[in-house]
Design a protein around this motif. Structure first.
Motif, short mmCIF file in Angstrom:
data_model
loop_
_atom_site.label_atom_id
_atom_site.label_comp_id
_atom_site.label_asym_id
_atom_site.label_seq_id
_atom_site.Cartn_x
_atom_site.Cartn_y
_atom_site.Cartn_z
N GLN A 1 0.73 -1.57 -0.14
CA GLN A 1 -0.26 -0.28 0.06
C GLN A 1 0.89 0.99 0.24
N VAL A 2 0.56 1.97 -1.43
CA VAL A 2 1.41 2.89 -0.79
C VAL A 2 1.11 4.95 -0.14
N GLN A 3 1.38 4.65 0.17
CA GLN A 3 1.38 6.28 1.82
C GLN A 3 2.18 7.34 1.32
N LEU A 4 1.26 8.69 0.88
CA LEU A 4 1.76 9.86 0.35
C LEU A 4 1.73 10.97 1.75
N VAL A 5 3.19 11.61 2.66
CA VAL A 5 2.63 12.81 3.48
C VAL A 5 3.35 13.57 3.27
N GLU A 6 2.82 14.68 3.45
CA GLU A 6 2.91 16.49 2.53
C GLU A 6 3.52 16.63 4.71
N SER A 7 4.25 17.45 4.69
CA SER A 7 4.65 18.11 5.66
C SER A 7 5.37 19.73 5.54
N GLY A 8 5.00 20.92 6.25
CA GLY A 8 6.20 21.75 5.41
C GLY A 8 5.53 23.29 5.56
N GLY A 9 3.69 22.91 5.35
CA GLY A 9 3.01 24.09 4.92
C GLY A 9 3.29 25.29 6.07
N GLY A 10 2.64 26.40 6.17
CA GLY A 10 2.41 27.30 7.05
C GLY A 10 2.17 28.38 6.35
N LEU A 11 1.89 29.30 7.60
CA LEU A 11 1.63 30.72 7.16
C LEU A 11 3.28 31.53 6.62
N VAL A 12 3.31 32.46 6.15
CA VAL A 12 4.51 32.92 5.56
C VAL A 12 4.37 34.93 4.66
N SER A 17 10.09 31.82 1.83
CA SER A 17 10.03 31.12 1.26
C SER A 17 9.83 30.05 2.18
N LEU A 18 9.55 28.46 1.76
CA LEU A 18 9.33 27.15 2.81
C LEU A 18 9.68 26.68 1.12
N ARG A 19 8.95 25.16 2.26
CA ARG A 19 10.19 23.71 1.54
C ARG A 19 8.80 22.95 1.94
N LEU A 20 8.27 22.31 1.00
CA LEU A 20 7.52 21.36 1.69
C LEU A 20 7.82 19.65 1.48
N SER A 21 7.84 18.99 2.21
CA SER A 21 8.10 17.88 1.94
C SER A 21 7.32 16.75 2.06
N VAL A 78 10.27 13.54 -1.78
CA VAL A 78 10.89 14.61 -2.75
C VAL A 78 10.32 16.31 -1.78
N TYR A 79 10.60 17.31 -2.59
CA TYR A 79 10.47 18.49 -1.76
C TYR A 79 10.56 18.94 -2.85
N LEU A 80 9.61 20.47 -2.27
CA LEU A 80 9.32 21.33 -3.60
C LEU A 80 9.78 22.81 -2.69
N GLN A 81 11.13 23.70 -2.91
CA GLN A 81 11.08 24.74 -2.46
C GLN A 81 10.39 25.95 -2.90
N MET A 82 10.07 26.66 -1.91
CA MET A 82 9.01 27.59 -2.95
C MET A 82 9.80 28.77 -2.07
N GLY A 115 -2.31 16.68 1.91
CA GLY A 115 -2.89 17.75 1.28
C GLY A 115 -2.33 18.92 2.80
N THR A 116 -1.73 19.97 2.24
CA THR A 116 -0.61 20.76 3.55
C THR A 116 -0.94 21.90 3.50
N GLN A 117 -1.92 23.17 4.48
CA GLN A 117 -1.80 24.24 3.75
C GLN A 117 -1.18 25.39 3.39
N VAL A 118 -0.43 26.25 2.20
CA VAL A 118 0.39 27.19 2.35
C VAL A 118 -1.04 28.55 1.98
N THR A 119 0.10 28.66 3.39
CA THR A 119 -1.09 30.65 3.31
C THR A 119 -0.06 32.13 3.53
N VAL A 120 -0.22 32.82 1.89
CA VAL A 120 0.29 33.93 2.10
C VAL A 120 0.30 35.08 2.14
N SER A 121 0.69 36.29 2.78
CA SER A 121 -0.54 37.31 2.91
C SER A 121 0.77 38.53 2.93
N SER A 122 -0.44 39.22 2.33
CA SER A 122 0.42 40.57 1.75
C SER A 122 1.09 41.06 2.12
#
Length: 122
Positions: A1-12, A17-21, A78-82, A115-122
């Motif tokens: 069974q395949v599982q994918l677990v994200e982490s690293g979201g938040g408020l910025v 910058s943020l890095r998701l895993s 896998v990472y996503l550097q934002m 899913g992981t929430q990413v919120t960018v404040s202006s």
């Protein structure tokens, strides 16, 4: 069974910058590609970036030059550097995996994280 677990979201703040895993477990050797999608409130889930088993990377035009996808095979992660985040990047970010070569098409992905929430404040 395949599982994918994200982490690293938040408020910025905008410009930050943020890095998701995304940690994968199970039959990961069968994956042709892993990718990140995102979904903003009231909008469809859109492709962000993908990386194939050979290391080729692909990006949506809206994130080219700002986001970078990479992977660490030893950790099945896998990472996503934002970087240079904008308010338009606010969304829930999903990690996904496919055994298909059609890496850009959402409906080709059989495995999804929660899913992981990413919120960018202006």
């Amino acid at each position: 069974q395949v599982q994918l677990v994200e982490s690293g979201g938040g408020l910025v703040q905008a410009g930050g910058s943020l890095r998701l895993s995304c940690a994968a477990s199970g039959r990961t050797v069968s994956f042709y590609a892993m990718a990140w999608f995102r979904q903003a409130p009231g909008k469809e889930r859109d492709f962000v970036a993908a990386i194939t088993r050979t290391g080729s990377t692909y990006y949506a035009d809206s994130v080219k030059g700002r986001f970078s996808i990479s992977r660490e095979n030893a950790k099945n992660t896998v990472y996503l550097q934002m970087n240079s985040l904008k308010s338009d990047d606010t969304a829930v970010y999903y990690c996904a995996a496919t055994m298909s070569g059609h890496w850009r098409s959402l409906n080709q992905y059989s495995y999804w994280g929660q899913g992981t929430q990413v919120t960018v404040s202006s």
